[in-house]
Design an enzyme around this catalytic site. Structure first.
Site, PDB file in Angstrom:
ATOM      1  N   GLU A  96       0.837  -1.206   0.000  1.00  0.00           N
ATOM      2  CA  GLU A  96       0.000   0.000   0.000  1.00  0.00           C
ATOM      3  C   GLU A  96       0.871   1.255   0.000  1.00  0.00           C
ATOM      4  O   GLU A  96       0.604   2.224  -0.732  1.00  0.00           O
ATOM      5  CB  GLU A  96      -0.906  -0.006   1.225  1.00  0.00           C
ATOM      6  CG  GLU A  96      -1.813   1.210   1.343  1.00  0.00           C
ATOM      7  CD  GLU A  96      -2.469   1.311   2.704  1.00  0.00           C
ATOM      8  OE1 GLU A  96      -2.867   2.435   3.080  1.00  0.00           O
ATOM      9  OE2 GLU A  96      -2.586   0.287   3.399  1.00  0.00           O
ATOM     10  N   ASP A 121       0.786   3.817  -3.089  1.00  0.00           N
ATOM     11  CA  ASP A 121       0.426   5.216  -2.850  1.00  0.00           C
ATOM     12  C   ASP A 121       1.432   6.149  -3.517  1.00  0.00           C
ATOM     13  O   ASP A 121       1.061   7.134  -4.165  1.00  0.00           O
ATOM     14  CB  ASP A 121       0.375   5.469  -1.337  1.00  0.00           C
ATOM     15  CG  ASP A 121       0.139   6.928  -1.009  1.00  0.00           C
ATOM     16  OD1 ASP A 121      -0.930   7.460  -1.355  1.00  0.00           O
ATOM     17  OD2 ASP A 121       1.036   7.553  -0.411  1.00  0.00           O
ATOM     18  N   GLU A 164      -4.477   0.616  -3.633  1.00  0.00           N
ATOM     19  CA  GLU A 164      -3.095   1.108  -3.615  1.00  0.00           C
ATOM     20  C   GLU A 164      -2.107  -0.046  -3.509  1.00  0.00           C
ATOM     21  O   GLU A 164      -1.059  -0.045  -4.169  1.00  0.00           O
ATOM     22  CB  GLU A 164      -2.900   2.083  -2.461  1.00  0.00           C
ATOM     23  CG  GLU A 164      -3.559   3.427  -2.681  1.00  0.00           C
ATOM     24  CD  GLU A 164      -3.246   4.423  -1.587  1.00  0.00           C
ATOM     25  OE1 GLU A 164      -3.233   5.637  -1.875  1.00  0.00           O
ATOM     26  OE2 GLU A 164      -3.019   4.001  -0.430  1.00  0.00           O
TER      27      GLU A 164
END
Length: 247
Positions: free
Chosen positions: A61, A65, A133
């Site tokens: 993640e 991101d 993400e």
């Protein structure tokens, strides 16, 4: 193609189904299915190996991101050559935010693949957006920058984002709801509770919105602001539906 067929033959029926679903979602076949499986494990369902290693999607993640932010920034930089940094930053924030990512994850069909033990419906959490993400991070690890960029542009930006419209759109849902309440003389109240964290899990904030003492929206987030924004967004949707029913 031969490599893809060999990969499918080696998989169990359940993993073969996941392999095909991921191809449908991402537009390409995974090279290493394990990294994609990891991207779908929320921290609430994390696995702990015998050597103490914890398996969940938080690291992916984090990577996803960063990749999403960079690629969206590149797209905006190229599309709007004459605007200032403030405009670019504000427009990017409207795409790289939990509300949009949660909605996009649902549209892609990602929700049904996520492993989570959340006691709240996924649609009322940021778990889908976090998983999206993480999926972006997995695509980058598995296929590199070009594959990652292709997924973000062809599966997220082009189908779901009208950049020209978004650039002039306000997404401060809390402010919009408060302004609506003042205009129509309705009492709008936000109530937020904090669920304490643990060593492994950060605290979670859960907010509800009462309009004239009736709860019309709930939201969850890693901050008070985020949970209130999510609650306000749901409340605005419910207010809109009620208005349509009355007309």
């Amino acid at each position: 193609m031969i490599k893809i067929l060999l990969n499918l033959i080696k998989l169990s029926p359940q993993r073969r189904k996941l392999y095909s679903l991921l191809q449908s979602i991402t537009g390409s076949y995974p090279n290493d299915l394990r990294i994609f499986e990891l991207s779908l494990i929320h921290k609430s369902s994390m696995l702990k190996l015998d050597d103490g290693t914890i398996l969940n999607n938080e690291r992916l993640e984090f990577l996803g991101d960063a990749m999403l932010g960079a690629i969206v920034a590149e797209e905006l930089y190229n599309k709007y050559p004459d605007v200032n940094e403030g405009f670019l930053t504000k427009t990017r924030s409207k795409i790289v935010n939990r509300a949009f990512l949660n909605e996009t994850a649902q549209k892609l069909g990602l929700n049904s693949l996520i492993s989570s033990q959340s006691k709240i419906s996924l649609e009322k959490t940021n778990i889908p957006g976090d998983a999206l993400e993480a999926l972006i991070g997995a695509i980058f690890v598995d296929g590199g920058y070009a594959s990652c960029r292709k997924f973000i542009t062809s599966k997220i930006l082009f189908p779901f984002v009208n950049l020209n419209e978004l650039a002039h759109q306000d997404n401060n849902f809390k402010s919009m709801l408060i302004e609506w309440g003042q205009k129509h003389k309705h009492n709008v109240q936000f109530i937020t509770d904090e669920i304490p964290g643990t060593v492994e899990h950060a605290p979670v904030f859960v907010s509800s919105v009462e309009i004239d003492n009736i709860v019309l929206g709930r939201g969850e987030g890693t901050s008070k602001k985020e949970s209130q924004q999510n609650a306000a967004m749901e409340a605005l949707q419910n207010v809109s539906l009620r208005n349509k029913e009355l007309t």
